[in-house]
Design a protein around this motif. Structure first.
Motif, mmCIF file in Angstrom:
data_model
loop_
_atom_site.group_PDB
_atom_site.id
_atom_site.type_symbol
_atom_site.label_atom_id
_atom_site.label_comp_id
_atom_site.label_asym_id
_atom_site.label_seq_id
_atom_site.Cartn_x
_atom_site.Cartn_y
_atom_site.Cartn_z
ATOM 1 N N LEU A 1 1.958 -6.338 -3.816
ATOM 2 C CA LEU A 1 0.511 -6.493 -3.795
ATOM 3 C C LEU A 1 0.106 -7.896 -4.242
ATOM 4 O O LEU A 1 -0.860 -8.471 -3.724
ATOM 5 C CB LEU A 1 -0.143 -5.443 -4.696
ATOM 6 C CG LEU A 1 -1.663 -5.299 -4.591
ATOM 7 C CD1 LEU A 1 -2.076 -4.931 -3.169
ATOM 8 C CD2 LEU A 1 -2.182 -4.262 -5.586
ATOM 9 N N LEU B 1 -7.229 1.115 -3.675
ATOM 10 C CA LEU B 1 -6.504 0.725 -2.457
ATOM 11 C C LEU B 1 -6.907 1.601 -1.278
ATOM 12 O O LEU B 1 -7.025 1.121 -0.146
ATOM 13 C CB LEU B 1 -4.995 0.836 -2.687
ATOM 14 C CG LEU B 1 -4.299 -0.325 -3.386
ATOM 15 C CD1 LEU B 1 -2.806 -0.063 -3.445
ATOM 16 C CD2 LEU B 1 -4.559 -1.635 -2.676
ATOM 17 N N TYR C 1 0.829 -1.202 0.000
ATOM 18 C CA TYR C 1 0.000 0.000 0.000
ATOM 19 C C TYR C 1 0.867 1.256 0.000
ATOM 20 O O TYR C 1 0.578 2.218 -0.716
ATOM 21 C CB TYR C 1 -0.917 0.015 1.230
ATOM 22 C CG TYR C 1 -1.960 -1.071 1.245
ATOM 23 C CD1 TYR C 1 -2.601 -1.482 0.078
ATOM 24 C CD2 TYR C 1 -2.315 -1.709 2.433
ATOM 25 C CE1 TYR C 1 -3.558 -2.479 0.095
ATOM 26 C CE2 TYR C 1 -3.273 -2.713 2.458
ATOM 27 C CZ TYR C 1 -3.888 -3.100 1.287
ATOM 28 O OH TYR C 1 -4.833 -4.092 1.304
ATOM 29 N N THR D 1 -9.072 -4.530 -3.294
ATOM 30 C CA THR D 1 -7.654 -4.855 -3.440
ATOM 31 C C THR D 1 -7.403 -5.628 -4.735
ATOM 32 O O THR D 1 -6.441 -5.339 -5.460
ATOM 33 C CB THR D 1 -7.168 -5.680 -2.233
ATOM 34 O OG1 THR D 1 -7.360 -4.928 -1.029
ATOM 35 C CG2 THR D 1 -5.690 -6.024 -2.376
ATOM 36 N N SER E 1 -7.730 -3.325 -7.710
ATOM 37 C CA SER E 1 -6.521 -2.506 -7.809
ATOM 38 C C SER E 1 -5.371 -3.309 -8.406
ATOM 39 O O SER E 1 -4.632 -2.817 -9.273
ATOM 40 C CB SER E 1 -6.141 -1.980 -6.424
ATOM 41 O OG SER E 1 -4.921 -1.272 -6.469
#
Length: 270
Positions: free
Chosen positions: A187, A250, A127, A215, A218
């Motif tokens: 990620l 995010l 993040y 998530t 993203s």
């Protein structure tokens, strides 16, 4: 005790932000000392309670700026990034003070596997790195727009002067995709570990909650961007659009929702 380290780190960042650029050695050493103090205080705050982790939106923002300072310090050894110094370090000086003000919530580790802290650490780094990439993309957009605007130095504010001191757009673009590539890798590890080891990590079967959906969306956007960059040469406004869209998802997935629950509704979750 860690509050003193937070304050000292903020002072180091603030001093280095406003030192004349000719003092390169002092800026480099001062930034490094501030970064070490920041990291030590952040870790002590997260692991303050035994057998538990303290997490929250303030920790996320502070960790984001901690990664930002590291990226600036490392890349400044290869490129002249003095313009980024006067943008990154003042923000870091403010962000480093947030965890003591907004302590977040304590997450017990009882019943969690050894993978759980690693999952949290990797997710936080992912993040943070992609947040930096988003702000980097915004700086590139501002830098590009200023190429078409002529203004004397006397009429420019400190922010406009800092934009003028950024590296060339091609250099900024290289840095942007380095950040996105590294953030996408982190990620990917976050998504895979969360999906495959959900029961071991969280003590429950995998569920499609809002954090998971945002998530993964993203992750898809950043993956498409990197593929488009590799095979179609995407850059400029296309890269900016994908980067900001991925970052927004995010933000909705974690930091934004934590802020609302912790500060507005005074609740906690993980």
């Amino acid at each position: 005790m860690q509050i003193y380290f937070f304050v000292l780190a903020a002072l180091c960042y603030a001093c280095c932000a406003f030192l004349p650029s000719k003092n390169r050695l002092a800026i480099s050493l001062g930034t490094l000392v501030g970064w070490l103090l920041h990291g030590g205080a952040l870790w002590a705050d997260i692991a303050a309670a035994p057998d538990s982790l303290r997490l929250g939106f303030a920790v996320m923002l502070s960790a984001t700026l901690w990664i930002s300072v590291a990226a600036y310090w490392l890349e400044n050894r290869n490129f002249s990034l003095d313009g980024m110094r006067v943008l990154v370090l003042p923000c870091a000086a403010l962000a480093v003070l947030l965890p003591p003000i907004f302590p977040g919530s304590v997450i017990p580790l009882q019943g969690k596997t050894a993978l759980f802290p690693w999952h949290i650490a990797i997710a936080t780094l992912a993040y943070a790195t992609l947040t930096i990439a988003a702000f980097h993309a915004v700086l590139m957009a501002l830098q590009e727009s200023k190429l078409h605007t002529r203004m004397s130095d006397q009429k420019k504010g400190w922010f406009a002067l800092a934009i003028d001191r950024l590296p060339a757009l091609l250099t900024m673009e290289k840095l942007l995709f380095r950040l996105i590539g590294f953030g996408f890798l982190l990620l990917t590890l976050t998504v895979v570990s969360g999906v495959v080891f959900s029961e071991e990590l969280f003590g429950r079967a995998f569920t499609w909650d809002h954090k998971t959906i945002f998530t993964i969306l993203s992750w898809v956007l950043f993956g498409v961007l990197l593929a488009g960059r590799r095979w179609q040469g995407w850059r400029g406004r296309t890269a900016l659009g994908f980067t900001l869209a991925g970052f927004s998802l995010l933000l909705l997935a974690y930091v934004g929702s934590r802020f609302v629950l912790e500060v507005v509704l005074h609740r906690s979750f993980i």
